[in-house]
Design a protein around this motif. Structure first.
Motif, short mmCIF file in Angstrom:
data_model
loop_
_atom_site.label_atom_id
_atom_site.label_comp_id
_atom_site.label_asym_id
_atom_site.label_seq_id
_atom_site.Cartn_x
_atom_site.Cartn_y
_atom_site.Cartn_z
N LEU A 51 0.83 -1.30 -0.03
CA LEU A 51 0.01 0.21 -0.03
C LEU A 51 0.83 1.16 0.00
N LEU A 52 2.07 1.20 0.67
CA LEU A 52 2.80 2.30 0.83
C LEU A 52 3.38 2.57 -0.66
N CYS A 53 3.82 1.56 -1.35
CA CYS A 53 4.45 1.58 -2.54
C CYS A 53 3.22 2.39 -3.71
N ILE A 54 2.19 1.89 -3.33
CA ILE A 54 1.18 2.58 -4.31
C ILE A 54 1.09 3.88 -4.19
N LEU A 55 0.95 4.17 -2.88
CA LEU A 55 0.77 5.80 -2.68
C LEU A 55 2.00 6.48 -3.26
N PHE A 56 3.10 6.22 -2.81
CA PHE A 56 4.36 7.12 -3.21
C PHE A 56 5.11 6.72 -4.56
N GLY A 222 10.96 -9.83 -0.09
CA GLY A 222 9.64 -9.64 -0.14
C GLY A 222 8.92 -7.99 -0.37
N VAL A 223 9.94 -7.13 0.28
CA VAL A 223 9.54 -5.87 0.18
C VAL A 223 9.72 -5.50 -1.19
N LEU A 224 10.71 -5.77 -2.00
CA LEU A 224 11.01 -5.63 -3.42
C LEU A 224 10.20 -6.05 -4.48
N ILE A 225 9.61 -7.09 -3.75
CA ILE A 225 8.41 -8.13 -4.76
C ILE A 225 7.04 -7.08 -4.46
N ALA A 226 6.99 -6.68 -3.06
CA ALA A 226 5.79 -5.69 -3.15
C ALA A 226 5.96 -4.38 -3.94
N LEU A 227 7.02 -3.86 -4.13
CA LEU A 227 7.13 -2.60 -4.71
C LEU A 227 7.26 -3.00 -6.20
N GLY A 228 7.45 -4.04 -6.90
CA GLY A 228 7.18 -4.52 -8.14
C GLY A 228 5.95 -4.54 -8.33
N HIS A 229 4.97 -5.53 -7.70
CA HIS A 229 3.71 -5.65 -7.86
C HIS A 229 2.88 -4.35 -7.92
N SER A 230 3.31 -3.38 -6.97
CA SER A 230 2.57 -2.22 -6.74
C SER A 230 2.57 -1.46 -8.19
N PHE A 231 3.55 -1.69 -8.79
CA PHE A 231 3.94 -0.86 -10.09
C PHE A 231 3.29 -1.67 -11.13
N PHE A 232 3.12 -2.84 -11.31
CA PHE A 232 2.64 -3.64 -12.36
C PHE A 232 1.30 -3.76 -12.30
N THR A 233 0.57 -3.95 -11.06
CA THR A 233 -0.94 -4.01 -10.77
C THR A 233 -1.71 -2.79 -11.39
N LEU A 234 -1.10 -1.68 -11.44
CA LEU A 234 -1.78 -0.52 -12.10
C LEU A 234 -1.60 -0.62 -13.54
#
Length: 458
Positions: A51-56, A222-234
């Motif tokens: 969620l933080l990655c989505i926001l920023f 896992g942090v980097l995976i979350a970052l990557g998925h926040s980017f790709f999911t949009l």
């Protein structure tokens, strides 16, 4: 017909644009991928970082794509050139648009095959095929679907044909009409599935797993995976948001609509988890089961649950609707380019682009059916299927590089007064966006890119 003479359609309202862009973002990544990568990376802590990655990161990059399209009102490459020239730059920045369109086109070539799986499983679900089958038999069902190219080609062709017919009708008669009923239908199906999962599954265990943040279970990887998925999911850096931004009504707020799209996309991902995990936990299944969670694990549960035939079918129908709204978005940029550059009619351009997608999809079809020629050797000890190669090149190389170029282009090349005018928000919000695209997003995307290609050795 010249590029400059082409006038593309416009969305009829801000709500329609939000529905269309959300439909583009909401896809297999939300319902198929997000639940299993969350399961593999510890649940709640992963969700918080995501969620933080989505926001920023996600929202600022989305805003950047939208303002490129809104400024140029043409296809992504042409819009990027127009914005570059207005800032005193050259035509080389067309690569910002072209890279996204190409990535989106290649992604769609294997996306339609996965959507075809979902369509086949919708048929299986409503016809009670899951009932009474043990894990080995469910595995055989999936293996049988991929045993020969014929069935996969047929299911994929249905998805492609539907996509072509919708996109060929234009922005309002095709894209807009489709998303105006498909997105509400998707949300209704998802809510029905959440209610069913709450009544028949272990809802409290699922809720605790998703929202109880245990950071000891979250690794740096896992942090980097979350970052990557926040980017790709949009659906960023795939040409979609730039093209949809070109259809944006003049007075629409880029900031507000981007936030709404990100919120709705995230809500769907959360609801998907609440629809899946109660069933997983109630049946003693593994939440980190990987890609097979949807096609090989959940059918086991549906086959043994009350009303499993009905709700198994509804679940995969929901997956098809999500995939379809993304498919029409992924093909739109190439269709608009054929209209803009080649002077083709919308329907002619749609069928031309659709035939190209069908041809490319055969690489994936023959990869999953085990054709020897569909496996290539990269090095003496490494072999990979053409499907996996396409997936790797697009998701791990083209999209991160595309996002990086978008951030650099709008943060450094485009004149500040242009981006300020297009974003049209208060100074503090504009300042946050500018810091994000100039510093935060490039650094974060570079980290994701390095991690995905193994440079960090994680």
């Amino acid at each position: 017909m010249t590029q400059q003479a082409v006038t593309h359609g416009r969305w009829s309202s801000r709500l329609t644009y939000i529905l269309a862009a959300t439909g583009a973002a909401v896809g297999l990544g939300n319902i198929w991928k997000f639940p299993y990568i969350m399961g593999e990376n510890g649940g709640g802590a992963f969700v918080l970082v995501y969620l933080l990655c989505i926001l920023f990161i996600g929202i600022p990059i989305m805003m950047s794509e939208v303002i490129i399209g809104k400024f140029g009102r043409q296809t992504p490459a042409r819009s990027a050139v127009l914005m570059s020239e207005a800032s005193g730059g050259g035509k080389g920045w067309a690569v910002v648009g072209w890279s996204g369109v190409l990535a989106g086109y290649l992604i769609l070539s294997f996306y339609v095959v996965i959507a075809g799986w979902a369509l086949a499983y919708t048929w299986y679900g409503f016809n009670g095929v899951f009932e009474g089958r043990d894990p080995a038999q469910i595995g055989e069902l999936f293996t049988g679907l991929n045993a020969s190219p014929g069935p996969l080609m047929a299911w994929s062709a249905v998805i492609i044909l539907g996509t072509v017919l919708v996109v060929g009708k234009g922005v309002r008669a095709g894209l807009e009409r489709a998303v105006n009923w498909m997105m509400p239908a998707l949300l209704v199906l998802l809510i029905v599935m959440v209610i069913y999962a709450a009544r028949r599954g272990d809802f409290m265990a699922a809720f605790d797993f998703m929202f109880n943040a245990d950071f000891s279970a979250l690794s740096w990887n896992g942090v980097l995976i979350a970052l990557g998925h926040s980017f790709f999911t949009l659906s960023l850096a795939s040409g979609i948001m730039t093209m949809y931004g070109a259809y944006l009504p003049e007075q629409t707020s880029v900031v507000k609509t981007s936030i709404w799209i990100a919120l709705m996309d995230t809500m769907v991902a959360m609801l998907a988890g609440l629809a899946i995990y109660p069933i997983v936990f109630a049946n003693g299944l593994e939440p980190g089961a990987g890609p097979g969670l949807i096609f090989q694990t959940l059918p086991i549960a549906f086959g043994s649950m009350p009303l499993g035939q009905l709700f198994g079918g509804l679940f995969f129908l929901m997956l098809v609707v999500a995939a379809f709204t993304s498919a029409i978005a992924l093909i739109e940029s190439s269709v608009a380019w054929l209209v803009e550059k080649r002077g083709m009619s919308r329907m002619g351009a749609a069928f031309t682009a659709g035939f190209g997608i069908w041809s490319l999809s055969l690489l994936t079809v023959f990869s999953v059916t085990g054709a020897p020629w569909a496996t290539v050797s990269l090095w003496s000890d490494i072999s990979i299927t053409l499907f996996d190669l396409l997936d790797y090149i697009t998701a791990n190389i083209m999209l991160p590089l595309g996002g990086l170029m978008i951030a650099i282009f709008t943060g450094y090349r485009v004149r500040k007064e242009i981006t300020c005018r297009e974003i049209g928000s208060v100074k503090s919000i504009y300042a946050i966006w500018r810091i994000s695209v100039r510093y935060v997003a490039p650094i974060a995307i570079t980290l994701v890119f390095l991690q995905l290609i193994g440079v960090l050795g994680l």
